[in-house]
Design a protein around this motif. Sequence first.
Motif, PDB file in Angstrom:
ATOM      1  N   ILE A   1       0.847  -1.198   0.000  1.00  0.00           N
ATOM      2  CA  ILE A   1       0.000   0.000   0.000  1.00  0.00           C
ATOM      3  C   ILE A   1       0.882   1.246   0.000  1.00  0.00           C
ATOM      4  N   GLU A   2       1.915   1.227   0.815  1.00  0.00           N
ATOM      5  CA  GLU A   2       2.832   2.372   0.864  1.00  0.00           C
ATOM      6  C   GLU A   2       3.492   2.602  -0.497  1.00  0.00           C
ATOM      7  N   ARG A   3       3.943   1.531  -1.144  1.00  0.00           N
ATOM      8  CA  ARG A   3       4.677   1.648  -2.405  1.00  0.00           C
ATOM      9  C   ARG A   3       3.740   1.781  -3.606  1.00  0.00           C
ATOM     10  N   GLU A   4       2.748   0.906  -3.720  1.00  0.00           N
ATOM     11  CA  GLU A   4       1.942   0.809  -4.943  1.00  0.00           C
ATOM     12  C   GLU A   4       0.740   1.755  -4.971  1.00  0.00           C
ATOM     13  N   VAL A   5       0.330   2.253  -3.833  1.00  0.00           N
ATOM     14  CA  VAL A   5      -0.820   3.170  -3.798  1.00  0.00           C
ATOM     15  C   VAL A   5      -0.337   4.572  -3.415  1.00  0.00           C
ATOM     16  N   VAL A   6       0.151   4.714  -2.210  1.00  0.00           N
ATOM     17  CA  VAL A   6       0.599   6.023  -1.739  1.00  0.00           C
ATOM     18  C   VAL A   6       1.783   6.512  -2.571  1.00  0.00           C
ATOM     19  N   GLY A   7       2.749   5.631  -2.773  1.00  0.00           N
ATOM     20  CA  GLY A   7       3.955   6.009  -3.509  1.00  0.00           C
ATOM     21  C   GLY A   7       3.708   6.410  -4.947  1.00  0.00           C
ATOM     22  N   ARG A   8       2.660   5.896  -5.552  1.00  0.00           N
ATOM     23  CA  ARG A   8       2.316   6.239  -6.930  1.00  0.00           C
ATOM     24  C   ARG A   8       1.380   7.449  -6.998  1.00  0.00           C
ATOM     25  N   GLY A   9       1.010   7.971  -5.843  1.00  0.00           N
ATOM     26  CA  GLY A   9       0.152   9.151  -5.826  1.00  0.00           C
ATOM     27  C   GLY A   9      -1.318   8.850  -6.070  1.00  0.00           C
ATOM     28  N   PHE A  10      -1.728   7.597  -5.887  1.00  0.00           N
ATOM     29  CA  PHE A  10      -3.132   7.251  -6.070  1.00  0.00           C
ATOM     30  C   PHE A  10      -3.944   7.713  -4.866  1.00  0.00           C
ATOM     31  N   ARG A  11      -5.240   7.846  -5.068  1.00  0.00           N
ATOM     32  CA  ARG A  11      -6.117   8.386  -4.038  1.00  0.00           C
ATOM     33  C   ARG A  11      -6.823   7.327  -3.212  1.00  0.00           C
ATOM     34  N   GLY A  12      -6.802   6.086  -3.670  1.00  0.00           N
ATOM     35  CA  GLY A  12      -7.511   5.042  -2.943  1.00  0.00           C
ATOM     36  C   GLY A  12      -7.060   3.668  -3.389  1.00  0.00           C
ATOM     37  N   ILE A  13      -7.736   2.668  -2.860  1.00  0.00           N
ATOM     38  CA  ILE A  13      -7.432   1.274  -3.149  1.00  0.00           C
ATOM     39  C   ILE A  13      -8.650   0.632  -3.792  1.00  0.00           C
ATOM     40  N   GLY A  14      -8.409  -0.151  -4.804  1.00  0.00           N
ATOM     41  CA  GLY A  14      -9.511  -0.891  -5.419  1.00  0.00           C
ATOM     42  C   GLY A  14      -9.083  -1.458  -6.743  1.00  0.00           C
ATOM     43  N   GLU A  15      -9.787  -2.306  -7.223  1.00  0.00           N
ATOM     44  CA  GLU A  15     -10.820  -3.114  -6.642  1.00  0.00           C
ATOM     45  C   GLU A  15     -10.186  -4.260  -5.880  1.00  0.00           C
ATOM     46  N   LEU A  16     -10.835  -4.653  -4.823  1.00  0.00           N
ATOM     47  CA  LEU A  16     -10.367  -5.793  -4.056  1.00  0.00           C
ATOM     48  C   LEU A  16     -11.208  -6.997  -4.447  1.00  0.00           C
ATOM     49  N   THR A  17     -10.550  -8.040  -4.894  1.00  0.00           N
ATOM     50  CA  THR A  17     -11.271  -9.233  -5.358  1.00  0.00           C
ATOM     51  C   THR A  17     -10.766 -10.460  -4.618  1.00  0.00           C
ATOM     52  N   PRO A  18     -11.263 -10.665  -3.386  1.00  0.00           N
ATOM     53  CA  PRO A  18     -10.858 -11.862  -2.665  1.00  0.00           C
ATOM     54  C   PRO A  18     -11.452 -13.098  -3.325  1.00  0.00           C
ATOM     55  N   SER A  19     -10.847 -14.230  -3.033  1.00  0.00           N
ATOM     56  CA  SER A  19     -11.390 -15.483  -3.545  1.00  0.00           C
ATOM     57  C   SER A  19     -12.756 -15.727  -2.902  1.00  0.00           C
ATOM     58  N   PRO A  20     -13.564 -16.594  -3.508  1.00  0.00           N
ATOM     59  CA  PRO A  20     -14.860 -16.897  -2.888  1.00  0.00           C
ATOM     60  C   PRO A  20     -14.668 -17.311  -1.421  1.00  0.00           C
ATOM     61  N   ASP A  21     -15.509 -16.822  -0.563  1.00  0.00           N
ATOM     62  CA  ASP A  21     -15.450 -17.070   0.876  1.00  0.00           C
ATOM     63  C   ASP A  21     -14.169 -16.521   1.502  1.00  0.00           C
ATOM     64  N   GLY A  22     -13.524 -15.553   0.856  1.00  0.00           N
ATOM     65  CA  GLY A  22     -12.275 -15.005   1.366  1.00  0.00           C
ATOM     66  C   GLY A  22     -12.365 -13.557   1.771  1.00  0.00           C
ATOM     67  N   ALA A  23     -13.521 -13.097   2.189  1.00  0.00           N
ATOM     68  CA  ALA A  23     -13.692 -11.683   2.548  1.00  0.00           C
ATOM     69  C   ALA A  23     -12.738 -11.247   3.654  1.00  0.00           C
ATOM     70  N   GLY A  24     -12.310 -12.174   4.497  1.00  0.00           N
ATOM     71  CA  GLY A  24     -11.378 -11.854   5.567  1.00  0.00           C
ATOM     72  C   GLY A  24     -10.032 -11.363   5.052  1.00  0.00           C
ATOM     73  N   GLN A  25      -9.726 -11.655   3.789  1.00  0.00           N
ATOM     74  CA  GLN A  25      -8.468 -11.197   3.207  1.00  0.00           C
ATOM     75  C   GLN A  25      -8.412  -9.680   3.084  1.00  0.00           C
ATOM     76  N   ILE A  26      -9.551  -9.025   3.159  1.00  0.00           N
ATOM     77  CA  ILE A  26      -9.597  -7.575   3.004  1.00  0.00           C
ATOM     78  C   ILE A  26      -9.185  -6.852   4.292  1.00  0.00           C
ATOM     79  N   GLU A  27      -9.331  -7.501   5.444  1.00  0.00           N
ATOM     80  CA  GLU A  27      -9.048  -6.855   6.717  1.00  0.00           C
ATOM     81  C   GLU A  27      -7.647  -6.254   6.801  1.00  0.00           C
ATOM     82  N   PRO A  28      -6.571  -6.972   6.411  1.00  0.00           N
ATOM     83  CA  PRO A  28      -5.242  -6.344   6.493  1.00  0.00           C
ATOM     84  C   PRO A  28      -5.104  -5.117   5.583  1.00  0.00           C
ATOM     85  N   VAL A  29      -5.827  -5.111   4.488  1.00  0.00           N
ATOM     86  CA  VAL A  29      -5.784  -3.961   3.578  1.00  0.00           C
ATOM     87  C   VAL A  29      -6.431  -2.759   4.260  1.00  0.00           C
TER      88      VAL A  29
END
Length: 139
Positions: free
Chosen positions: A104-132
């Motif tokens: 996030i620091e390098r690929e989002v903030v470092g590139r000057g982007f304003r947000g994160i998206g899209e997040l596409t967890p695997s089916p039944d993997g919504a918990g993968q979004i928590e660290p993001v």
Amino acid sequence: MIIDAHSHVHDPVHSHIALLDDAGVDRAVLFGTRPHPERATDLASFRREMSVLDETISGRSNGPGDYRTAWQELDSACAAYPDRFIGFGKVRLDLPAPQIAADIEREVVGRGFRGIGELTPSPDGAGQIEPVLRAAADH
């Protein structure tokens, strides 16, 4: 000002700008993408592009190479039209939390982007979004 809240990089980018102009849209929140259905010239090539989408949303396509080209395309589009695109960067969900935070620091903030998206967890993997979300809260 009219802002399209959800758009993906088109190839070529100038055709995307033309579509925004035709619709009277001033700016677009722009996400990277791996499938490019606009490149399809026939049914077979359209199916190939849609199979890339299927791999992405199913969680079967998540390696670093799967992201690199999409990041580069998004960078290029936002750099070419900074007054038209509001970049949102994507991060891998299959990494440990410290690596997600670094991405996030390098690929989002470092590139000057304003947000994160899209997040596409695997089916039944919504918990993968928590660290993001945890890492993004710092920004």
